[in-house]
Design a protein around this motif. Structure first.
Motif, PDB file in Angstrom:
ATOM      1  N   VAL A   9       0.841  -1.208   0.000  1.00 15.22           N
ATOM      2  CA  VAL A   9       0.000   0.000   0.000  1.00 15.22           C
ATOM      3  C   VAL A   9       0.871   1.251   0.000  1.00 15.22           C
ATOM      4  O   VAL A   9       0.639   2.207  -0.748  1.00 15.22           O
ATOM      5  CB  VAL A   9      -0.945  -0.016   1.216  1.00 15.22           C
ATOM      6  CG1 VAL A   9      -1.657   1.324   1.336  1.00 15.22           C
ATOM      7  CG2 VAL A   9      -1.961  -1.114   1.087  1.00 15.22           C
ATOM      8  N   LEU A  10       1.934   1.216   0.841  1.00 15.50           N
ATOM      9  CA  LEU A  10       2.814   2.389   0.885  1.00 15.50           C
ATOM     10  C   LEU A  10       3.513   2.619  -0.460  1.00 15.50           C
ATOM     11  O   LEU A  10       3.630   3.749  -0.931  1.00 15.50           O
ATOM     12  CB  LEU A  10       3.847   2.217   2.008  1.00 15.50           C
ATOM     13  CG  LEU A  10       3.238   2.257   3.410  1.00 15.50           C
ATOM     14  CD1 LEU A  10       4.299   2.026   4.479  1.00 15.50           C
ATOM     15  CD2 LEU A  10       2.542   3.584   3.675  1.00 15.50           C
ATOM     16  N   TYR A  15       1.228   4.263  -2.736  1.00 12.25           N
ATOM     17  CA  TYR A  15       1.133   5.694  -2.474  1.00 12.25           C
ATOM     18  C   TYR A  15       2.273   6.456  -3.146  1.00 12.25           C
ATOM     19  O   TYR A  15       2.073   7.549  -3.708  1.00 12.25           O
ATOM     20  CB  TYR A  15       1.157   5.970  -0.962  1.00 12.25           C
ATOM     21  CG  TYR A  15      -0.148   5.639  -0.264  1.00 12.25           C
ATOM     22  CD1 TYR A  15      -1.258   5.224  -0.998  1.00 12.25           C
ATOM     23  CD2 TYR A  15      -0.283   5.739   1.115  1.00 12.25           C
ATOM     24  CE1 TYR A  15      -2.448   4.916  -0.364  1.00 12.25           C
ATOM     25  CE2 TYR A  15      -1.459   5.454   1.756  1.00 12.25           C
ATOM     26  CZ  TYR A  15      -2.560   5.035   1.014  1.00 12.25           C
ATOM     27  OH  TYR A  15      -3.712   4.747   1.635  1.00 12.25           O
ATOM     28  N   VAL A  16       3.453   5.867  -3.080  1.00  5.86           N
ATOM     29  CA  VAL A  16       4.584   6.514  -3.754  1.00  5.86           C
ATOM     30  C   VAL A  16       4.333   6.601  -5.251  1.00  5.86           C
ATOM     31  O   VAL A  16       4.562   7.642  -5.893  1.00  5.86           O
ATOM     32  CB  VAL A  16       5.879   5.732  -3.460  1.00  5.86           C
ATOM     33  CG1 VAL A  16       7.039   6.300  -4.296  1.00  5.86           C
ATOM     34  CG2 VAL A  16       6.226   5.832  -1.982  1.00  5.86           C
ATOM     35  N   PHE A  58       1.482   6.665  -6.675  1.00  4.02           N
ATOM     36  CA  PHE A  58       0.420   7.650  -6.871  1.00  4.02           C
ATOM     37  C   PHE A  58       1.023   9.056  -6.952  1.00  4.02           C
ATOM     38  O   PHE A  58       0.655   9.874  -7.787  1.00  4.02           O
ATOM     39  CB  PHE A  58      -0.563   7.534  -5.703  1.00  4.02           C
ATOM     40  CG  PHE A  58      -1.607   8.630  -5.642  1.00  4.02           C
ATOM     41  CD1 PHE A  58      -2.302   9.022  -6.802  1.00  4.02           C
ATOM     42  CD2 PHE A  58      -1.913   9.252  -4.450  1.00  4.02           C
ATOM     43  CE1 PHE A  58      -3.264  10.002  -6.745  1.00  4.02           C
ATOM     44  CE2 PHE A  58      -2.880  10.244  -4.398  1.00  4.02           C
ATOM     45  CZ  PHE A  58      -3.540  10.625  -5.549  1.00  4.02           C
ATOM     46  N   TRP A  59       1.996   9.270  -6.089  1.00  2.09           N
ATOM     47  CA  TRP A  59       2.656  10.572  -6.093  1.00  2.09           C
ATOM     48  C   TRP A  59       3.449  10.776  -7.379  1.00  2.09           C
ATOM     49  O   TRP A  59       3.422  11.839  -7.998  1.00  2.09           O
ATOM     50  CB  TRP A  59       3.580  10.662  -4.862  1.00  2.09           C
ATOM     51  CG  TRP A  59       4.288  11.981  -4.749  1.00  2.09           C
ATOM     52  CD1 TRP A  59       3.772  13.201  -5.030  1.00  2.09           C
ATOM     53  CD2 TRP A  59       5.632  12.189  -4.339  1.00  2.09           C
ATOM     54  NE1 TRP A  59       4.680  14.167  -4.796  1.00  2.09           N
ATOM     55  CE2 TRP A  59       5.856  13.587  -4.366  1.00  2.09           C
ATOM     56  CE3 TRP A  59       6.676  11.338  -3.922  1.00  2.09           C
ATOM     57  CZ2 TRP A  59       7.067  14.153  -4.016  1.00  2.09           C
ATOM     58  CZ3 TRP A  59       7.876  11.928  -3.562  1.00  2.09           C
ATOM     59  CH2 TRP A  59       8.070  13.316  -3.618  1.00  2.09           C
ATOM     60  N   LEU A  92      -5.706   9.393  -9.526  1.00  3.11           N
ATOM     61  CA  LEU A  92      -6.460   9.028  -8.321  1.00  3.11           C
ATOM     62  C   LEU A  92      -7.334   7.801  -8.529  1.00  3.11           C
ATOM     63  O   LEU A  92      -7.446   6.946  -7.642  1.00  3.11           O
ATOM     64  CB  LEU A  92      -7.320  10.227  -7.906  1.00  3.11           C
ATOM     65  CG  LEU A  92      -8.057  10.078  -6.589  1.00  3.11           C
ATOM     66  CD1 LEU A  92      -7.087   9.919  -5.450  1.00  3.11           C
ATOM     67  CD2 LEU A  92      -8.961  11.287  -6.341  1.00  3.11           C
ATOM     68  N   LEU A 107      -7.192   4.464  -6.365  1.00  2.00           N
ATOM     69  CA  LEU A 107      -8.305   4.037  -5.498  1.00  2.00           C
ATOM     70  C   LEU A 107      -8.726   2.612  -5.792  1.00  2.00           C
ATOM     71  O   LEU A 107      -9.008   1.824  -4.877  1.00  2.00           O
ATOM     72  CB  LEU A 107      -9.488   4.989  -5.668  1.00  2.00           C
ATOM     73  CG  LEU A 107      -9.340   6.329  -4.940  1.00  2.00           C
ATOM     74  CD1 LEU A 107     -10.560   7.192  -5.193  1.00  2.00           C
ATOM     75  CD2 LEU A 107      -9.154   6.106  -3.444  1.00  2.00           C
TER      76      LEU A 107
END
Lengths: 115, 721
Positions: B673-674, B677-678, B680-681, B686, B690
């Protein structure tokens, strides 16, 4: 007078420290973690004060990430503290699951805001 | 503006040189640079009227035609028809330099005549041969003649008859020993005549009900050919009916306002459409050919013949080779026709200057520009435009000048002052002889008599409004470079006056007399100067004009414009300036209107567009940022060190296989998950994130629940134990 007051202060800190030493290890870990998050946030604030807030959203997300994590950690600490009678029916595992979930949601928002 | 005139031509938009009248020219000169917007429309109308009112006298064919011909027919011909047209034009205009094509053309002619070519090619090959005189074997003519005779007998369409009879006539001229006479001339005559209509027009064939004027021209030419090829005399009564047909055909002639006549095709049938020029020249060809082979008179009125000549000359110089040929050939045929030969009266100039003492000169020519028979030109009368009844000259003979070939009115009549006139000329032939000439009766020519107008008694004065007493008065010499400087306030008046007199001492009223005030800020005010008798006067009462002047005080430049078509010294003259002291604008006064935009400024380049971009933010030096990156790692290291000091261990990690797997999976899930997130950045959007988070979250919930409940149960057991 000054001398006695500094001695008093030393005594006070020592008493505090000895009292704190009795804290369970898992709570100490959480405290350390909170300390880590807050100091990271402080470093970012110092950086902002030094060079300006230009990518302001990045600064905000950095600081809020740290502060948010610290707040969540404090919440976790409240819930897993055995002395705290209010949450005695709540299993620490459940509290940890909440902590993980909240962190994931927080950081999803943070990442979105980071730009 | 010409399109508004009734006499403008649809087919040919060319403007004959003489139709741009001097009045129009001078109007434009005087006013265009300073044209006031509110007067623009009126002036445009004036110009249009002055052009439309003119009667055009076309000039005969001149050297400009010859020059145009050598430009237009440059020697590259795609067909024998084009070649013939070029050769014929050069022959008529007597241009020595013929296109250097005789060898190639003759080769083509011989080829065409030798083979069984279509009738049309044969016809034009013979026509070219008539001019170029190629060496063609006599036997060839015999073969063709016999073939053509057979065609004449069983031809069904008018065009076939036209080409075959036309070719036979040409052979008759080129090879006298070949027998081309038609044995059954009456039959051929009849078969063409049956196609004629009651109105004088012809049909192309018996199964085509549409009649055509162009076809009438072809038919008349073919019939003329039949008459000249007939072995026995054609019945005179038939020829007479044909003459009646011609008269009927001339009843359908159409007319322009300037007196030119022309034929036009009424309907556009299946055949190719012919314009008025080719239709008219077809009829001219037919009628002149017919008149040439018949004895007796054809009663076509002379003015119609003259009108046809005017039509052809009025075209000017066509830009198309076909049109050029039609024009020139028709004019050549009219010049030598037996009905009546048109004579063209033309004036080298229609503007006469009193100051230069010009003489009225008139030239009379045939349409091709050759000399006319001996005649006298009479100036029947002359009158001022608009005053038709009061003639100023009557019945004067012009003297013929042998050397220049011009008829000259030696003494310019004393009574003629500046202005526009109409001179009426008439040609009187001395001895008509055998030839019949069409002179066109009385010819009206618009004439401009110009002269220098005397400007006198110019005076400018500032008056007091209430008493009428003169404050300052200055006399001006408008011919010189005098400038006055005046000052006035809103309670005063400005009076300006002058007189205009013609060389004969009469009062003169020009088309334009404008008085203009221009403020420093470019705001202009134009006033028309009115006249009483021969005195022009304008009084500006500033009290009534303050609002019109937008309450603008300050220096106003003064300009006077006097202009007319017949005024040789039309002028635009700066008079000086007046310093005006006007009251301040009241609160509710109308605001200044925007200055009129120069219409030409539309075409100047637009201002360059500059794009403004946001300046990039100031960034800190890179080292500083990297240092702080290192600093943020410090608390993490401190955190790890702290953990070690506390003696953290993994003893609580489940030891049995299944919970350990779940524990590892749980931690891997968190890591995933982390990592997401990276990503995603860095690059994901989005929605993708998601969706993936949803999947990973479900998995994480499952394994997290398993491992945490295992741990909870383990600790519960520990507690109970």
């Amino acid at each position: 007078m000054a001398r006695s007051s500094s001695k008093d202060a030393q005594d006070l800190f020592r008493a505090l420290w000895s009292a704190y030493s009795a804290t369970p290890t898992n709570l100490k870990i959480i405290d350390l973690y909170v300390l880590f998050a807050i100091s990271t946030a402080l470093i970012q604030v110092a950086y902002m004060a030094l060079v300006g807030s230009f990518p302001f959203n990045s600064f905000l997300s950095g600081v809020l990430s740290c502060v948010g994590t610290a707040v969540l950690a404090v919440c976790l600490r409240i819930q897993v503290n055995k002395e705290n009678k209010e949450f005695k029916d709540l299993a620490p595992e459940r509290a940890f699951a909440d902590f993980v979930l909240c962190n994931l949601v927080l950081h999803l928002v943070i990442m979105n805001f980071l730009g | 503006m010409l399109f508004s005139c009734t006499r403008s031509r649809n087919t040919y938009q060319s403007v004959p040189k003489s139709s741009l009248e001097p009045s129009a020219t001078i109007l434009i000169f005087v006013l265009l640079p300073r044209m006031a917007r509110n007067l623009g429309g009126l002036l445009a109308l004036l110009v249009a009227i002055s052009i439309c009112g003119a009667v055009t006298i076309p000039n005969p064919i001149s050297d400009s035609h010859r020059f145009a011909a050598s430009e237009l027919f440059d020697g590259s011909f795609s067909s024998l028809e084009d070649a013939y047209e070029a050769l014929r034009v050069f022959e008529i205009l007597a241009i020595g330099k013929k296109p250097d094509v005789s060898t190639t053309i003759c080769q083509k002619v011989v080829e065409t005549l030798g083979s069984s070519s279509p009738l049309k090619d044969l016809f034009y090959a013979l026509k070219v041969n008539g001019i170029s005189k190629c060496k063609v074997n006599g036997d060839v003519f015999k073969d063709i003649a016999s073939r053509l005779k057979a065609t004449v007998n069983d031809a069904s369409t008018l065009v076939d008859m036209y080409y075959s009879i036309g070719s036979l006539v040409l052979i008759k001229d080129q090879a006298s020993d070949v027998d081309v006479l038609l044995s059954d001339a009456d039959g051929a005559f009849h078969s063409i005549k049956t196609l004629s209509q009651s109105d004088g027009r012809w049909r192309y064939s018996s199964d085509n009900p549409e009649s055509s004027t162009y076809a009438a021209g072809l038919a008349l030419e073919a019939l003329a050919g039949v008459i000249s090829l007939a072995s026995s005399e054609i019945d005179q009564s038939r020829v007479n009916t044909l003459k009646n047909d011609i008269l009927k055909l001339f009843d359908s002639i159409e007319k322009y306002d300037d007196g030119s006549f022309y034929f036009d095709e009424k309907s556009v049938g299946g055949h190719e459409h012919h314009g008025s020029l080719s239709t008219t020249s077809s009829v001219v060809r037919g009628v002149t050919a017919f008149a040439a082979v018949t004895s007796g008179k054809i009663n076509v009125p002379g003015d119609k013949i003259l009108g046809l000549a005017k039509f052809f000359l009025g075209i000017g110089i066509p830009g198309d080779a076909k049109d050029f040929f039609n024009q020139v050939e028709s004019l050549a045929l009219l010049e030598s026709n037996r009905v009546s030969i048109p004579l063209v009266l033309s004036l080298p100039a229609t503007v006469f200057s009193l100051s230069r003492k010009d003489q009225v000169k008139v030239r009379v020519n045939t349409v091709l520009g050759s000399a006319a028979p001996p005649l006298t030109v009479k100036l029947v009368r002359a009158f001022r435009t608009g005053a038709k009844d009061s003639a100023i000259i009557e019945n004067k003979d012009l003297q013929y000048d042998q050397t220049s070939g011009l008829h000259v009115l030696v003494v310019f009549p004393e009574k003629v002052d500046v202005g526009t006139y109409v001179f009426v000329f008439e040609m009187v032939l001395h001895d008509s002889g055998e030839k019949v000439y069409a002179t066109g009766g009385q010819i009206h020519v618009p004439i401009y008599v110009t002269g220098i107008i005397k400007v006198s008694n110019a005076e400018i004065a500032v008056l007091d409004s209430d008493l009428g007493s003169v404050e300052t008065r200055k006399t001006l010499d408008l011919a010189g470079t005098d400038v006055v400087s005046l000052s006035a306030n809103h309670l005063q008046k400005l009076r300006f006056s002058f007189q205009l007199t013609t060389p004969h001492g009469h009062a003169f009223h020009p088309h334009q007399a404008f008085f203009k005030l221009r403020h420093e800020t470019k705001y202009e005010h134009i006033f028309m100067v009115g006249n009483s008798g021969n005195k022009f006067e304008i009084i500006l009462d500033f009290l009534g004009l303050v609002e019109k002047f937008y309450y603008l005080s300050g220096r106003y430049d003064i300009e006077l414009t006097v202009g007319d078509a017949v005024m040789e010294n039309s002028f635009l003259h700066p008079i000086g300036h007046v310093e005006l002291d006007l009251p301040d604008a009241p609160e509710k006064a109308a605001r200044l209107p925007p200055l009129p935009v120069d219409p030409y400024s539309r075409y100047v380049p637009k201002a360059e567009i500059t794009h403004i971009f946001r300046a990039p933010e100031k960034r800190p030096p890179q080292q500083l940022s990297l240092t702080f990156l290192g600093l943020t790692l410090l608390p993490f290291i401190g955190f790890l060190v702290g953990l070690l000091r506390l003696g953290v261990n993994f003893k609580n990690f489940p030891s049995s296989a299944v919970p350990a797997t779940y524990a590892i999976l749980f931690h891997l899930g968190l890591a995933a998950v982390l990592l997401l997130y990276v990503l995603f950045w860095v690059k994901l959007d989005l929605f993708t994130t998601l969706k993936t988070v949803g999947l990973l979250g479900a998995f994480l919930m499952l394994v997290g629940h398993r491992i945490l409940s295992h741990l909870a149960s383990a600790s519960a057991k520990l507690k109970s134990a």
